[in-house]
Design an enzyme around this catalytic site. Structure first.
Site, PDB file in Angstrom:
ATOM      1  N   LYS A  67      15.763   0.267 -32.109  1.00  0.00           N
ATOM      2  CA  LYS A  67      16.818   0.819 -32.955  1.00  0.00           C
ATOM      3  C   LYS A  67      17.994  -0.151 -32.939  1.00  0.00           C
ATOM      4  O   LYS A  67      18.510  -0.495 -31.880  1.00  0.00           O
ATOM      5  CB  LYS A  67      17.246   2.184 -32.407  1.00  0.00           C
ATOM      6  CG  LYS A  67      18.362   2.867 -33.186  1.00  0.00           C
ATOM      7  CD  LYS A  67      18.703   4.186 -32.506  1.00  0.00           C
ATOM      8  CE  LYS A  67      19.874   4.861 -33.159  1.00  0.00           C
ATOM      9  NZ  LYS A  67      20.271   6.073 -32.411  1.00  0.00           N
ATOM     10  N   ARG A 110      19.120  13.675 -33.043  1.00  0.00           N
ATOM     11  CA  ARG A 110      18.873  13.676 -31.596  1.00  0.00           C
ATOM     12  C   ARG A 110      20.146  13.943 -30.809  1.00  0.00           C
ATOM     13  O   ARG A 110      20.113  14.518 -29.727  1.00  0.00           O
ATOM     14  CB  ARG A 110      18.161  12.405 -31.146  1.00  0.00           C
ATOM     15  CG  ARG A 110      18.853  11.089 -31.430  1.00  0.00           C
ATOM     16  CD  ARG A 110      19.741  10.675 -30.273  1.00  0.00           C
ATOM     17  NE  ARG A 110      19.843   9.231 -30.166  1.00  0.00           N
ATOM     18  CZ  ARG A 110      20.943   8.612 -29.825  1.00  0.00           C
ATOM     19  NH1 ARG A 110      22.065   9.286 -29.586  1.00  0.00           N
ATOM     20  NH2 ARG A 110      20.954   7.299 -29.715  1.00  0.00           N
ATOM     21  N   GLY A 213      30.894  12.272 -27.050  1.00  0.00           N
ATOM     22  CA  GLY A 213      31.611  11.206 -27.732  1.00  0.00           C
ATOM     23  C   GLY A 213      31.742   9.907 -26.966  1.00  0.00           C
ATOM     24  O   GLY A 213      31.840   8.837 -27.566  1.00  0.00           O
ATOM     25  N   ALA A 214      31.775   9.969 -25.640  1.00  0.00           N
ATOM     26  CA  ALA A 214      31.975   8.747 -24.848  1.00  0.00           C
ATOM     27  C   ALA A 214      30.648   8.008 -24.705  1.00  0.00           C
ATOM     28  O   ALA A 214      29.793   8.404 -23.927  1.00  0.00           O
ATOM     29  CB  ALA A 214      32.537   9.098 -23.470  1.00  0.00           C
ATOM     30  N   ASP A 215      30.483   6.954 -25.470  1.00  0.00           N
ATOM     31  CA  ASP A 215      29.206   6.240 -25.480  1.00  0.00           C
ATOM     32  C   ASP A 215      29.376   4.748 -25.253  1.00  0.00           C
ATOM     33  O   ASP A 215      28.485   3.960 -25.552  1.00  0.00           O
ATOM     34  CB  ASP A 215      28.479   6.478 -26.805  1.00  0.00           C
ATOM     35  CG  ASP A 215      29.308   6.042 -28.014  1.00  0.00           C
ATOM     36  OD1 ASP A 215      30.471   5.629 -27.825  1.00  0.00           O
ATOM     37  OD2 ASP A 215      28.793   6.115 -29.141  1.00  0.00           O
ATOM     38  N   LYS A 219      35.728   4.806 -22.915  1.00  0.00           N
ATOM     39  CA  LYS A 219      35.857   6.051 -23.662  1.00  0.00           C
ATOM     40  C   LYS A 219      35.745   7.248 -22.724  1.00  0.00           C
ATOM     41  O   LYS A 219      34.987   7.218 -21.765  1.00  0.00           O
ATOM     42  CB  LYS A 219      34.770   6.156 -24.737  1.00  0.00           C
ATOM     43  CG  LYS A 219      34.887   5.135 -25.858  1.00  0.00           C
ATOM     44  CD  LYS A 219      33.828   5.397 -26.915  1.00  0.00           C
ATOM     45  CE  LYS A 219      33.982   4.487 -28.117  1.00  0.00           C
ATOM     46  NZ  LYS A 219      32.989   4.806 -29.170  1.00  0.00           N
ATOM     47  N   SER A 285      26.140  13.169 -22.422  1.00  0.00           N
ATOM     48  CA  SER A 285      25.099  12.609 -23.282  1.00  0.00           C
ATOM     49  C   SER A 285      25.551  11.260 -23.817  1.00  0.00           C
ATOM     50  O   SER A 285      26.540  11.176 -24.541  1.00  0.00           O
ATOM     51  CB  SER A 285      24.814  13.558 -24.449  1.00  0.00           C
ATOM     52  OG  SER A 285      23.898  12.993 -25.359  1.00  0.00           O
TER      53      SER A 285
END
Length: 315
Positions: A67, A110, A213-215, A219, A285
């Protein structure tokens, strides 16, 4: 030359319902936890000051994928999507390319499904109300997946009131402010993670939080004091501890590996989930390539059954 289907966002969303996305995502967490599906760490390529590119490979179920996805947070100000890219699905036995897919729609499915799975596994018995903070594309799919899993009604909150009102109308939920959303049984945050939207003073016994949101490094959506009040779970420790919600806690020395449980281990029965109705659980996540794989395989199978259609290209 091989004919390769190119499946756009409409085909992806037509092929996989929220309920199926939840089922497939749950399977992905479990298969990865027992080592049946492989996933090296995602690779970040910064493109300052605008955003970053990410390369995410995975293998399982007879397939492998790559991806190639972007995160350009300020694109919405330009009228452009924040997340774009493509997903390449290959045969893991022969290496042959099988399909090319839109990746933004797979990311949304997902991401939303992970929030719903975490609630199914970790939320207190009887938890129903939802607070959604961040009503963009991925936030909307989190709400849709939670609704498909039987959660709701909910409170939608966003810096753009019209976004919250639009999503609330779609789901027959309500629109409110950040504090109202943070007071619900299941609280989901899907923001740019530039400043905390979950405060320690928001928390009450029995809540479940899914912070999405923290990816990336730097963050965070929850105050450190809020993290310290929660029982902590994540999708994958290496990603979460270096570029997820937990990273700030790790850097500050208040979160260690022994304090965090991976969700797949709870699903598979190897680790304990919620311990009491009073416990506050938090799921970090960060988004895993094995989740993308689960959704992509489902889309490809739908295409094989002639349930969805796409253009074909010769490569």
């Amino acid at each position: 030359m091989a004919e390769i289907p190119v499946l756009d966002a409409n085909a992806v969303l037509e092929a996989v319902s929220p309920a199926e996305a939840i089922e497939r995502t749950r399977l992905a967490f479990e298969r990865h936890a027992v080592g049946e599906w492989a996933m090296p760490p995602k690779v970040y390529l910064d493109s300052p000051p605008n955003g970053d590119f990410r390369a995410m490979p995975a293998r399982g179920e007879g397939f492998a994928l790559l991806k190639w996805v972007t995160s350009f947070p300020h694109n919405s100000e330009r009228g452009l999507p924040v997340v774009t890219g493509a997903l390449l699905l290959s045969d893991a036995g022969t290496g042959e390319l099988r399909a090319i897919m839109d990746c933004a729609s797979i990311t949304s499915l997902r991401t939303g499904a992970a929030a719903a799975v975490s609630a199914q596994v970790l939320a207190a018995a009887g938890a129903r109300s939802v607070g959604l903070i961040g009503c963009g594309i991925n936030g909307a799919w989190a709400a849709r997946c939670l609704a498909a899993a039987g959660y709701g009604p909910g409170v939608c909150a966003d810096q753009l009131p019209e976004a919250a009102e639009r999503l609330a109308a779609e789901l027959a939920w309500g629109a409110g402010d950040r504090a109202e959303a943070a007071a619900q049984d299941v609280v989901v945050t899907v923001t740019p993670a530039q400043q905390p939207v979950i405060l320690a003073t928001d928390l009450r016994p029995g809540q479940h939080l899914a912070v999405l949101g923290a990816d990336a490094p730097g963050k965070a959506e929850a105050e450190l004091a809020a993290l310290e009040r929660c029982r902590l779970f994540c999708d994958e420790w290496e990603q979460a501890s270096t570029g997820g919600e937990l990273a700030a806690g790790v850097a500050a020395g208040v979160v260690g590996r022994d304090q965090v449980t991976q969700l797949g281990d709870v699903i598979g029965g190897r680790s304990e989930g919620r311990r009491s109705s009073e416990e506050i659980t938090l799921f970090d996540s960060t988004g895993l390539a094995i989740q993308d794989l689960a959704i992509a395989v489902s889309v490809y199978e739908a295409w094989q059954r002639d349930e969805v259609h796409g253009q074909s290209v010769s490569l």
